[in-house]
Design a protein around this motif. Sequence first.
Motif, PDB file in Angstrom:
ATOM      1  N   UNK A 265       0.843  -1.191   0.000  1.00  0.00           N
ATOM      2  CA  UNK A 265       0.000   0.000   0.000  1.00  0.00           C
ATOM      3  C   UNK A 265       0.882   1.246   0.000  1.00  0.00           C
ATOM      4  N   UNK A 266       0.360   2.304  -0.568  1.00  0.00           N
ATOM      5  CA  UNK A 266       1.046   3.585  -0.525  1.00  0.00           C
ATOM      6  C   UNK A 266       0.197   4.542   0.282  1.00  0.00           C
TER       7      UNK A 266
ATOM      8  N   UNK B 294      -3.350  -2.483 -10.477  1.00  0.00           N
ATOM      9  CA  UNK B 294      -2.080  -3.158 -10.735  1.00  0.00           C
ATOM     10  C   UNK B 294      -2.084  -4.568 -10.160  1.00  0.00           C
TER      11      UNK B 294
ATOM     12  N   UNK C  98      -1.221  -3.616 -15.673  1.00  0.00           N
ATOM     13  CA  UNK C  98      -1.515  -2.242 -15.254  1.00  0.00           C
ATOM     14  C   UNK C  98      -2.701  -1.770 -16.088  1.00  0.00           C
TER      15      UNK C  98
ATOM     16  N   UNK D 144      -2.652  21.803 -12.212  1.00  0.00           N
ATOM     17  CA  UNK D 144      -2.381  20.869 -11.117  1.00  0.00           C
ATOM     18  C   UNK D 144      -3.650  20.337 -10.489  1.00  0.00           C
TER      19      UNK D 144
ATOM     20  N   UNK E  78      -3.127  12.919 -11.273  1.00  0.00           N
ATOM     21  CA  UNK E  78      -1.711  12.779 -10.903  1.00  0.00           C
ATOM     22  C   UNK E  78      -1.028  11.726 -11.772  1.00  0.00           C
TER      23      UNK E  78
ATOM     24  N   UNK F   6       1.889  11.792 -12.650  1.00  0.00           N
ATOM     25  CA  UNK F   6       3.288  11.642 -12.224  1.00  0.00           C
ATOM     26  C   UNK F   6       3.436  10.716 -11.025  1.00  0.00           C
ATOM     27  N   UNK F   7       2.384  10.021 -10.654  1.00  0.00           N
ATOM     28  CA  UNK F   7       2.516   9.032  -9.575  1.00  0.00           C
ATOM     29  C   UNK F   7       3.555   7.995 -10.017  1.00  0.00           C
ATOM     30  N   UNK F   8       4.490   7.649  -9.129  1.00  0.00           N
ATOM     31  CA  UNK F   8       5.650   6.871  -9.584  1.00  0.00           C
ATOM     32  C   UNK F   8       5.341   5.520 -10.222  1.00  0.00           C
ATOM     33  N   UNK F   9       4.224   4.900  -9.870  1.00  0.00           N
ATOM     34  CA  UNK F   9       3.973   3.565 -10.432  1.00  0.00           C
ATOM     35  C   UNK F   9       3.367   3.615 -11.824  1.00  0.00           C
TER      36      UNK F   9
ATOM     37  N   UNK G 110       3.544   4.226 -15.698  1.00  0.00           N
ATOM     38  CA  UNK G 110       4.394   4.382 -16.874  1.00  0.00           C
ATOM     39  C   UNK G 110       3.559   4.061 -18.091  1.00  0.00           C
TER      40      UNK G 110
ATOM     41  N   UNK H  47      -6.092  10.871  -3.009  1.00  0.00           N
ATOM     42  CA  UNK H  47      -5.309  10.800  -4.239  1.00  0.00           C
ATOM     43  C   UNK H  47      -3.861  10.465  -3.885  1.00  0.00           C
ATOM     44  N   UNK H  48      -3.209   9.704  -4.737  1.00  0.00           N
ATOM     45  CA  UNK H  48      -1.800   9.308  -4.588  1.00  0.00           C
ATOM     46  C   UNK H  48      -1.600   8.147  -3.630  1.00  0.00           C
ATOM     47  N   UNK H  49      -2.678   7.644  -3.045  1.00  0.00           N
ATOM     48  CA  UNK H  49      -2.511   6.477  -2.184  1.00  0.00           C
ATOM     49  C   UNK H  49      -2.750   5.204  -3.000  1.00  0.00           C
ATOM     50  N   UNK H  50      -2.092   4.130  -2.565  1.00  0.00           N
ATOM     51  CA  UNK H  50      -2.332   2.834  -3.190  1.00  0.00           C
ATOM     52  C   UNK H  50      -2.952   1.928  -2.141  1.00  0.00           C
ATOM     53  N   UNK H  51      -4.078   1.323  -2.500  1.00  0.00           N
ATOM     54  CA  UNK H  51      -4.804   0.487  -1.567  1.00  0.00           C
ATOM     55  C   UNK H  51      -4.713  -0.961  -2.036  1.00  0.00           C
TER      56      UNK H  51
END
Lengths: 634, 634
Positions: free
Chosen positions: A629-630, B198, B203, B218, B223, B225-228, B230, B627-631
């Motif tokens: 999780x993030x 994911x 993905x 913005x 988002x 640009x979230x790192x995961x 691509x 936003x930006x969280x991964x569950x």
Amino acid sequence: MSNILEDIKKTIIRRLPEEVQVAQVEFEGPEVVIYTKNPEIITEKGDLVRNIAKDMRKRIIIRSDKSVLLDPEKTIEKVREIVPEAAEITDISFDEVTCEVIIVSKKPGLVIGKFGVTSRAITKNTGWAPKILRTPPISSEIIERIRNVNRNNSKERKKILQTLGARIHQGTKHDSDWARLTSMGGFKEVGRSCMLLQTPNSRVMLDCGVNVAGSDDKSSFPYLNVPEFNLEDLDGIIISHAHLDHCGFVPFLYHYGYEGPIYCTTPTRDLMTLLQLDHIDIAHREGNPLPFTSKHVQKSLKHTITLDYEEVTDISPDIKLTFHDAGHIIGSAMSHMHIGDGDHNIVYTGDFKFEKSRLLGAATHKFPRVETLVMESTYGGKDDVQPSRNSAEKELMKTIYRTLKRGGKVLIPVFAVGRAQELMIVLEEYMTHGMIEEVPIYIDGMIWEATAIHTARPEYLSKDLRDQIFHAGRNPFMSEPFIKVRKPDQRDDIIDGKPAIILSTSGMLTGGNSVEYFKKLCDDEKNTLIFVGYQSEGSLGRRIQKGWKKIPLKEDGKTNVYYVKMEVKTLSGFSGHSNRRQLMEYVKRLTVKPEKIITCHGDQYKTVDLATSIHRSYKIETRTPLNLEATRIL
Amino acid sequence: MSNILEDIKKTIIRRLPEEVQVAQVEFEGPEVVIYTKNPEIITEKGDLVRNIAKDMRKRIIIRSDKSVLLDPEKTIEKVREIVPEAAEITDISFDEVTCEVIIVSKKPGLVIGKFGVTSRAITKNTGWAPKILRTPPISSEIIERIRNVNRNNSKERKKILQTLGARIHQGTKHDSDWARLTSMGGFKEVGRSCMLLQTPNSRVMLDCGVNVAGSDDKSSFPYLNVPEFNLEDLDGIIISHAHLDHCGFVPFLYHYGYEGPIYCTTPTRDLMTLLQLDHIDIAHREGNPLPFTSKHVQKSLKHTITLDYEEVTDISPDIKLTFHDAGHIIGSAMSHMHIGDGDHNIVYTGDFKFEKSRLLGAATHKFPRVETLVMESTYGGKDDVQPSRNSAEKELMKTIYRTLKRGGKVLIPVFAVGRAQELMIVLEEYMTHGMIEEVPIYIDGMIWEATAIHTARPEYLSKDLRDQIFHAGRNPFMSEPFIKVRKPDQRDDIIDGKPAIILSTSGMLTGGNSVEYFKKLCDDEKNTLIFVGYQSEGSLGRRIQKGWKKIPLKEDGKTNVYYVKMEVKTLSGFSGHSNRRQLMEYVKRLTVKPEKIITCHGDQYKTVDLATSIHRSYKIETRTPLNLEATRIL
Ligand SMILES: [Zn+2]
Ligand SMILES: [Zn+2]
Ligand SMILES: [Zn+2]
Ligand SMILES: [Zn+2]
Ligand SMILES: [Zn+2]
């Protein structure tokens, strides 16, 4: 040379008086190094340099330019001339990367001299800046090995540090308007601690451990396949302490091509190397080799940057790192990361003990700012009360006293790092005060090497111990009763010999010499087995703890049965982890109230239980993420 | 040809009788296509092919090989010969990718024939497989445009589909033992809905919207640009429905090099294209151009794969997608994703209405399995009760009746897609039943084009409407009172003319012709302004709703003041979103109880409130990520 470095150089030359004769300005990892042709300036213009550093918000180091360095042979002569013989210099070597002469001495105070007069004289006469180290009272193979790696790779290391410096100081490309933490291992579980801190400008890994009790690779190693993790993007790895559940998987990253830095304290680097190499050996011997070798441990060493507690360091364009004492094992650190320009402060406790022990001080609870606290919860459950340190020590002594009196031997299976040294100090203390009979204390296995590392870094030990070592000149680790077991046949003599205390690895009787001792001591009711650490489910230690009296063990293909007639005792007050009360107390006593607390490093139930209690008691938002999780922190 | 395709081909040839004369086997997106030299087989061996498909767990299509296709000119002749004239064929064209002859007719039933006899005759005589479409009763520019894009790029599209097929069917590289969802937009907020599903093998993006009310890039865009995330790793994009907060940012992905598929229903594709092009135009006109152009909308069209409700489709090596009706706007879909081999089922509701409307059926609540439900919570707050549909309709009629009786005009600002068509049906119904006076209903702006798309896809409308259109042969959208406003000067005639009802965009008076009508109708107390949709803070609509009587408006550099004397009415029962009661009811009535419910698409307070209520009432674990969280979902 990058534009940023060019700009920095211009600023520096403009602000320093001409006499400094700046020959070159270079990045060296997080630091900016000024090479001067006038070495005296190094000691004279301290304030000016500090001011420039403050304005530029960078750490600056001044070194002599190569052109003004005295030839090494002649430098050695000069040093021996300047330093009084009583300092007992044991080694002089040179670091050509840092232009330092490394002087190892038994009395480092005499090399420094009153107000630094001797040390300054060395610079003035040779150009070299002296780096003054203490001769380890017990020689350590690992420290030697690390010193050699650094010595033999100083050119490569210089390059590594320059590249790193350019990366750290490249400036931010985006606003640091968010930050998040991905759980990659050790969440709602113990083992394989690993997380990834991400901002729009940075990726930093916090710990990268293995679960040594894992049943297969999947449950042993962290989730490196989490989609946001890319080796190329990684700005650095921060290691909280040397236990394998926090650093055991680091060499794998180097195996897979990681070329960036590791940040940790010096004792963590030393012990980490010891434990990683041992882990590789054991796994190999057990026919289940790890996906990396000692070559990768060596590669990781070349990329390691050691930081002291309370030292603020840029580690990426928008993250500054400061370590604080965590009180868990020697060198264990809480990592305080400052993100952006005052945007956010996150503290990761790592494993920590919020109570002084004989070996170490208590964990720091003072921070200028903390918005997010990520804390361990090993003993975070409501029921995780533990007997006090004091009563645990008393019980230990009573048990040993009783055993020795009846002519028995005491076997204490113990993990090599941390508990072993804590027990050594306790036993030494009680023995010199005559509370227990004076008998040999045999130190078997890796404990001795780990102890040597402890004696080499006295500045990381508790104030009591430091006082004993520095002022009373008395190193309890070198006390007479401690005997290192050097050869296998020595063990038979110990077993057949007089009453004694034996400290031996592994701590859970899952292998190593502790099992050999157990086999030979178990069927005599005069002897005693004392557990001082956690025995995980499935281990031999756990079975004995549960009261099994008949233990079948496979040896060379056949099964032998061992009968447990010896006394078995479990003492749980020696943990290096905060107990439930201390965890709660820690949050309460923090000098600033965090906005959010994330719990990790604990069974699911304990992680949640601690979070719930914190939320109820202190009205702080808590989160208990799962692996993968993030969690948004900014 | 990939090995997988080779294997599939072997299996197919082995299992089909020799007379089928398999010429080729190809991937076409998610489907496997068999080209045969014996076209009759297409209709004769249906069962056999279905069985093979079932065993291989792939969708199989059989087509004629090029070598047995009749020349297009002759095919057209043959088709006209076979199909009775009463079918009123309006167009015959050919898709060389699919080897289909596309027959557009006003009475498609006659092209199919009893039990398909006519359609089969076409295949037998020409080799081409007939694809039978209904002639849109109102011509649609957008549908024409899309048809042209597909026609002019059929070779490129074939290649795209082959590449995609190879990717989907490549097999899994890892166990699908975890899955997670990253929130990229529209969490604890409304607008820019976007998330990333994911697994170790896939993905998939769910929606990619813009917040049209955002103050800057913005806050308007997801988002990305979230790192995961691509672009190269993305297996596909699923679009729940055509509203811009769910699809508005899709062209940007193609601008940045995305080459993969979009999955949506046919009406969603059509309306999405309409709204995206309009958005680009408006943004351009307002001097704040979007970071993409109509070229990228066109590129996205070439990559769009339309799916029907209830059609199971492989979209990645370990994800199958099935759309279900969401009842929100035409073509709106709930996405049911099945991960791995029975490992996990996740349903994303998108925007949904759990109640029948005149236009659409209610959202599906029947699923074979759902472990994770991701649901919208626009009206998830405790206080989000709304008047019933029935009372809203009554109030609408009373207001219109009153206005027309006093000789006034009714202005209804309305969003082009969804509410506009719903109101058209309501008005038509009441007018034909004599409940309100028969006056012209002017349809201005993009509403007409959106309505044309509705009439072209009657199979996606409510059962009532379908029955009217198909069986009674009566299309209410084409009813006499509806008049399309074609030229600007027509507006003056409308304003100066007799009592009338005007439906015009934009729905919040933030621009478009609705504002022009307002300016000219506002100072006459005989007229009425009716709001049927949400008026966001800061919009002109909101100010009028609040009771402002004096409205200063900037026009050509100077400020004119408008006095609101007209009647102003707000009717909130026409929403396309489930109200609070319907949201709760939906969870309760689901045929399977989910293990976890994630709430999104709602203000922070509503998202949390709904989650808390669901947890309390139904004992289901809920999560309200930012936003930006991964569950983690598996
Ligand atoms: Zn630890
Ligand atoms: Zn630990
Ligand atoms: Zn700090
Ligand atoms: Zn919508
Ligand atoms: Zn929406």
